[in-house]
Enzyme design. Structure first.
Site, short mmCIF file in Angstrom:
data_model
loop_
_atom_site.label_atom_id
_atom_site.label_comp_id
_atom_site.label_asym_id
_atom_site.label_seq_id
_atom_site.Cartn_x
_atom_site.Cartn_y
_atom_site.Cartn_z
CB CYS A 132 -0.73 0.12 1.48
SG CYS A 132 -1.83 1.35 0.83
CB CYS A 136 -4.10 3.60 7.75
SG CYS A 136 -4.94 4.19 5.88
CB CYS A 139 -3.74 -0.80 8.21
SG CYS A 139 -3.85 -1.41 6.53
C1 SAM Z 1 -7.53 -2.92 4.47
S1 SAM Z 1 -8.99 -1.75 3.34
C2 SAM Z 1 -8.06 -2.64 1.98
C3 SAM Z 1 -8.51 -1.56 0.75
C4 SAM Z 1 -8.11 -0.18 0.72
N1 SAM Z 1 -5.98 0.25 0.88
C5 SAM Z 1 -8.44 0.85 1.49
O1 SAM Z 1 -8.03 1.52 2.34
O2 SAM Z 1 -9.88 1.31 1.20
C6 SAM Z 1 -10.56 -2.66 3.28
C7 SAM Z 1 -11.00 -1.22 3.97
O3 SAM Z 1 -10.91 -1.96 5.71
C8 SAM Z 1 -11.31 -0.55 6.70
N2 SAM Z 1 -9.93 -0.69 7.74
C9 SAM Z 1 -8.27 -1.16 7.69
N3 SAM Z 1 -8.57 -0.94 9.23
C10 SAM Z 1 -9.36 -1.16 10.20
C11 SAM Z 1 -9.90 -1.59 11.01
N4 SAM Z 1 -8.78 -1.69 12.06
N5 SAM Z 1 -10.72 -1.58 11.45
C12 SAM Z 1 -11.71 -1.49 10.63
N6 SAM Z 1 -12.07 -1.28 9.34
C13 SAM Z 1 -10.39 -1.22 9.26
C14 SAM Z 1 -10.50 0.20 5.37
O4 SAM Z 1 -10.26 1.26 5.96
C15 SAM Z 1 -10.91 -0.55 4.34
O5 SAM Z 1 -12.35 -0.06 3.89
S1 SF4 Z 2 -6.15 0.95 5.10
FE1 SF4 Z 2 -4.73 -0.24 5.29
S2 SF4 Z 2 -4.37 -1.12 3.14
FE2 SF4 Z 2 -5.85 0.20 3.23
S3 SF4 Z 2 -5.22 2.38 2.45
FE3 SF4 Z 2 -4.65 2.39 5.09
S4 SF4 Z 2 -2.57 1.30 4.78
FE4 SF4 Z 2 -3.64 0.71 3.14
#
Ligand code: SAM
Ligand code: SF4
Length: 410
Positions: A132, A136, A139
């Site tokens: 990525c 975040c 994440c």
């Molecule tokens: C892992 S991300 C991957 C896709 C993309 N990078 C994104 O951020 O949309 C998939 C979804 O999981 C959410 N997400 C990530 N970490 C999270 C957490 N700790 N608790 C709940 N949702 C989470 C993100 O905001 C996103 O909507």
């Molecule tokens: S939630 Fe994780 S995978 Fe999605 S944009 Fe943020 S750092 Fe990247």
């Protein structure tokens, strides 16, 4: 890529008696795609091969010592006791290792009725990459490997899923538009719609890498595009890490909203509620963007991803209480497309496939992988997915998910 390889060590009871019983763990560095890497990396086979002969050698030696000990002096008797203790300990140790290493934790928990219930992969989330461009802080699907399957293998897996009953595929990551600048993703989207004729093909993305050209080429094959946005304040996005450098996350969001309208793709928003945005009022922006669905997640901790020793993120400081989450929902309850997801609803209600096409079981608060569907097929792998179909239905997992059925005004 790092794998753990298990090897046998030696135990010396007396100068003439040594047997193999110690198992040690080595870290081996394989580059991605190395032939030594199966789709289901697993170290246990090597351990088992080493364990069997050592056990029989051990028994015959113990027997000899037992016979001689009948007439042995006290020193020999003492040696025999030590040897027997060692043998018992080695047997216990190898049994413990066998069950912890070879049997996935998910296997031992599996009850036959659960295995049956989880046998249809109606809606699947394929996280084909972990890489990525954002950071975040909360994440829960982090860049633990840089592996991505070859396109043909990914298609083979998707076909297997379709043959097992898949109706909806969601591509996620990592950032799905990062690999091969969105071409890999575009190919899969087109394949799922055109060749597999799936009723619903969707993507969840941070939006930063999406270009209009992508919509021109692949937009018609995509039903839903979800863009993640946790705040309508740029400074908060920066604090969360939902940004690349100083680039505006919100400009991208609004640009993509417009393209979705132009290229007839249903637009969705995902927001993670955490300590940084829990007091924000998002009413105005959400109403203006008018998504078909606004998924509101309570920030979730997953051991080994964003919590615990080996995790690449430390998300504890983002976690909010149930009450704080309810207060946020209450403040936004006039938004009809809002779909809330508490930690409880989220944990087992998704069928998640990782970059090796292994189902990830989140029931224990971490992501325990099954074997790859490419190695053992969908039927066997899905038994270890931890998927709770009731919770999937309770969280509203089944909805009108084909854009053709949404009756949208483009
Ligand atoms: C892992 S991300 C991957 C896709 C993309 N990078 C994104 O951020 O949309 C998939 C979804 O999981 C959410 N997400 C990530 N970490 C999270 C957490 N700790 N608790 C709940 N949702 C989470 C993100 O905001 C996103 O909507
Ligand atoms: S939630 Fe994780 S995978 Fe999605 S944009 Fe943020 S750092 Fe990247």
């Amino acid at each position: 890529m790092f794998l753990h390889r298990y090897v046998a060590g030696q135990c010396h009871v007396q100068p003439s008696t040594s047997f193999v019983f110690v198992v040690s763990k080595q870290k081996v560095n394989y580059p991605a795609g190395h032939p030594a890497l199966p789709h289901t990396p697993h170290p246990a086979v090597a351990f088992l091969r080493l364990r069997q002969p050592s056990r029989s050698r051990l028994n015959s030696r113990s027997l000899k010592m037992l016979l001689s000990s009948v007439v042995a002096p006290p020193k020999l008797l003492l040696q025999f006791c030590i040897s027997t203790l060692c043998s018992v300990w080695s047997s216990i140790l190898s049994k413990i290792l066998f069950w912890t290493v070879t049997v996935s934790p998910a296997v031992s928990r599996l009850d036959p009725s659960e295995a049956q219930a989880a046998s249809t992969p109606t809606s699947v989330n394929y996280h084909f990459t972990r890489k990525c461009n954002y950071k975040c802080g909360f994440c829960f699907h982090t860049a633990k490997t840089s592996f991505v399957l070859p396109l043909d293998e990914a298609k083979r897996g998707l076909r297997l899923l379709k043959e097992s009953g898949m109706e909806k595929i969601n591509f996620s990551g990592g950032e799905p538009f990062l690999h091969d600048r969105g071409e890999f993703l575009g190919e899969l989207v087109q394949f799922c719609k055109q060749d597999l004729q799936l009723p619903s093909v969707s993507i969840v993305s941070n939006g930063s890498m999406i270009r209009e050209k992508w919509f021109q080429k692949y937009g018609e094959h995509l039903d839903i595009l979800a863009i993640s946005c946790d705040s309508f304040d740029e400074a908060t996005n920066q604090l969360i890490g939902r940004a690349q450098g100083r680039k505006s996350h919100l400009d991208n969001l609004y640009r993509i909203r417009k393209w979705c309208q132009e290229y007839k793709v249903a637009f969705k928003i995902n927001s993670v509620i955490n300590t940084f945005n829990v007091d924000e009022d998002m009413m105005e922006n959400i109403s203006q963007l008018n998504p078909v669905r606004w998924k509101v997640f309570q920030c979730l901790l997953i051991d080994g991803e964003n919590a615990g020793e080996k995790a690449l993120r430390e998300a504890e400081k983002f976690v909010i209480s149930e009450q704080q989450f309810r207060d946020f929902l209450d403040r936004h309850n006039s938004i009809s497309c809002l779909v809330p997801e508490s930690n409880e609803k989220m944990r087992n209600s998704y069928l998640i496939l990782d970059e090796y096409m292994r189902f990830l079981d989140c029931r224990e608060g971490r992501k325990d992988p099954s074997k790859s569907i490419l190695d053992v097929g969908v039927k066997e792998a899905i038994c270890f997915s931890g998927f709770d179909e009731k919770m999937f239905l309770m969280r509203g997992g089944k909805y009108v998910w084909s854009k053709a059925d949404m009756k949208l005004e483009w």
